[in-house]
Design a protein around this motif. Structure first.
Motif, short mmCIF file in Angstrom:
data_model
loop_
_atom_site.label_atom_id
_atom_site.label_comp_id
_atom_site.label_asym_id
_atom_site.label_seq_id
_atom_site.Cartn_x
_atom_site.Cartn_y
_atom_site.Cartn_z
N CYS A 24 0.91 -1.20 -0.02
CA CYS A 24 0.13 0.02 0.04
C CYS A 24 0.91 1.32 -0.06
O CYS A 24 0.59 2.27 -0.65
CB CYS A 24 -1.10 -0.10 1.28
N GLN A 25 2.02 1.09 0.70
CA GLN A 25 2.83 2.33 0.83
C GLN A 25 3.53 2.88 -0.64
O GLN A 25 3.58 3.82 -0.98
CB GLN A 25 3.93 2.02 1.74
N ARG A 26 4.00 1.45 -1.28
CA ARG A 26 4.33 1.51 -2.64
C ARG A 26 3.37 2.24 -3.57
O ARG A 26 3.66 3.26 -4.49
CB ARG A 26 4.82 0.44 -3.14
N LEU A 27 2.17 1.91 -3.48
CA LEU A 27 1.19 2.48 -4.54
C LEU A 27 0.78 3.68 -4.15
O LEU A 27 0.76 4.58 -5.24
CB LEU A 27 -0.31 1.53 -4.55
N ALA A 28 0.74 3.98 -2.89
CA ALA A 28 0.86 5.65 -2.37
C ALA A 28 1.68 6.33 -2.90
O ALA A 28 1.70 7.70 -3.22
CB ALA A 28 0.12 5.71 -0.79
N GLY A 29 2.95 5.82 -2.54
CA GLY A 29 4.07 6.73 -3.02
C GLY A 29 4.44 6.99 -4.61
O GLY A 29 4.91 7.83 -5.00
N LEU A 30 4.02 5.81 -5.40
CA LEU A 30 3.99 5.97 -6.73
C LEU A 30 3.28 7.23 -7.05
O LEU A 30 3.67 7.99 -8.00
CB LEU A 30 3.51 4.61 -7.37
N HIS A 31 2.11 7.33 -6.55
CA HIS A 31 1.12 8.39 -6.78
C HIS A 31 1.92 9.63 -6.25
O HIS A 31 1.54 10.78 -6.95
CB HIS A 31 -0.29 8.37 -6.23
N ALA A 32 2.39 9.60 -4.91
CA ALA A 32 2.81 10.81 -4.50
C ALA A 32 4.07 11.33 -5.25
O ALA A 32 4.36 12.75 -5.36
CB ALA A 32 3.37 10.63 -2.98
N ASN A 33 4.88 10.49 -6.19
CA ASN A 33 5.86 11.13 -6.99
C ASN A 33 5.37 11.59 -8.22
O ASN A 33 6.33 12.20 -8.88
CB ASN A 33 6.79 9.92 -7.10
N GLY A 34 4.13 11.64 -8.31
CA GLY A 34 3.57 12.17 -9.62
C GLY A 34 3.10 13.56 -9.43
O GLY A 34 3.72 14.25 -8.66
N ARG A 35 1.68 13.93 -9.80
CA ARG A 35 1.31 15.07 -9.51
C ARG A 35 0.38 15.08 -8.24
O ARG A 35 -0.95 15.61 -8.42
CB ARG A 35 0.36 15.62 -10.71
N ALA A 36 0.85 14.44 -7.29
CA ALA A 36 -0.26 14.13 -6.12
C ALA A 36 -0.49 15.66 -5.27
O ALA A 36 0.51 16.47 -5.16
CB ALA A 36 0.66 13.36 -5.06
N SER A 37 -1.62 15.87 -4.73
CA SER A 37 -2.14 16.93 -4.07
C SER A 37 -2.39 16.47 -2.45
O SER A 37 -2.33 17.31 -1.68
CB SER A 37 -3.40 17.50 -4.68
#
Length: 340
Positions: A217-230
């Motif tokens: 779950c941290q990896r999925l959330a982290g992949l999003h955070a490395n993009g254009r996460a708000s």
């Protein structure tokens, strides 16, 4: 009905069955039409009469179709498909139906499958199966040694592999997985998948299955955070825990309208929509349309149970005396005990 423990691949098997029907029928003039229905979306107040079931069939067939004329044509085709025995209904997640109506609804589905001229296939967790559902049963068993070895060979391809300071060849790694007393069940396909991803990334043995789920779950959330996460990673995961707790405690459908969920989050509507959109983009929530409403749910029930356990561990209160013997809470209870 397809039975199995959590993570043994029931949903995947049903999806493969649907694809096999499509492949076998693609060259026929009058092909059979398979329809996939998620039973977690069933209304807890529904008596699941034949007309109720066919309404869910219509919704599944029309999902994502915005053209009203096409939706009318799809709905109108259902009686013809039934009369000509061309409809194949695949019902996933019987165990995810609301608890207070569970016995009555499963018995209604059993009658529907017996009385209607429709081929049906269901899935259900084996520990939550209503034995009044009187149809042929097929049990998905845990992986045998060869299946574990084949899975590892296809998912871990670079050797020698260093794990927790020790070097393993492919054969040595498979032997370690099959003979050591690891804290995770490598014969469970879902767990083995998470373990392979964990070993590739962390190069270490996990302490528990919760650590595997933390990593995933941290990896999925982290992949999003490395993009254009708000929304930052910790905020996203904490809010997912709150969402899972609410979905589990309400003991109703596993899907919930986005508008209803926004009202439950302890944040502004604008921030709430950003949280949900971030979770969808990261793959930690799945969205669909239900009668024109945007609804979300966790893509795998084990993820909802995992996040619910995180919510309990961080202080959400509940009466365990009412849940300790409930099959619906077993996986969550185990996760709570493993959460550090």
């Amino acid at each position: 009905v397809l039975l199995g423990d959590p993570g043994t691949g029931k949903t995947l098997t049903l999806q493969m069955a649907l694809l096999e029907v499509l492949r076998s029928e693609e060259n026929r003039v009058l092909p059979k039409v398979p329809v996939f229905i998620h039973l977690g979306n069933v209304d807890p107040e529904s008596r699941l009469t034949a007309s109720d079931v066919f309404e869910y069939v219509a919704q599944a067939m029309c999902m994502g179709e915005e053209d009203k004329s096409t939706r009318r044509l799809l709905r109108a085709a259902i009686p013809l498909l039934v009369s000509r025995r061309r409809l194949v209904l695949i019902f996933d997640g019987m165990d995810e139906m609301p608890r207070h109506a569970y016995a009555a609804q499963t018995e209604a589905l059993s009658r529907f499958a017996a009385e209607r001229r429709v081929k049906t296939l269901f899935s259900c967790r084996i520990n939550d199966f209503n034995h009044q559902f009187s149809h042929k049963r097929l049990v998905l068993m845990p992986f045998v040694e060869k299946q574990v070895a084949d899975f590892v060979h296809s998912h871990l391809t670079i050797y020698p592999m260093v794990i927790s300071g020790e070097t393993y060849s492919r054969r040595q790694l498979v032997k370690k997985l099959l003979t050591s007393e690891l804290p995770v069940d490598v014969r469970n396909p879902y767990t083995l998948h998470l373990l392979c991803e964990f070993l590739k990334d962390r190069k270490a043995w996990p302490d528990s299955r919760v650590e595997l789920l933390d990593f995933y779950c941290q990896r999925l959330a982290g992949l999003h955070a490395n993009g254009r996460a708000s929304i930052d990673e910790d905020s996203l995961l904490n809010n997912l825990a709150d969402i899972a707790f609410h979905l589990t405690m309400r003991n109703s459908q596993t899907s919930i309208p986005v508008g209803d969920l926004i009202e439950r989050l302890n944040t502004s509507p604008r921030n709430g929509y950003q949280i949900i959109d971030s979770a969808i983009r990261s793959g930690l929530l799945f969205q669909s349309l239900d009668q024109g409403r945007r609804v979300v749910r966790f893509p795998h029930h084990r993820l909802q149970e995992y996040f619910c356990s995180k919510a309990v561990a961080k202080g959400h209160s509940l009466d365990w005396s009412e849940r300790v013997d409930s099959p619906r809470w077993q996986e969550t209870i185990i996760n709570v005990l493993l959460v550090k």
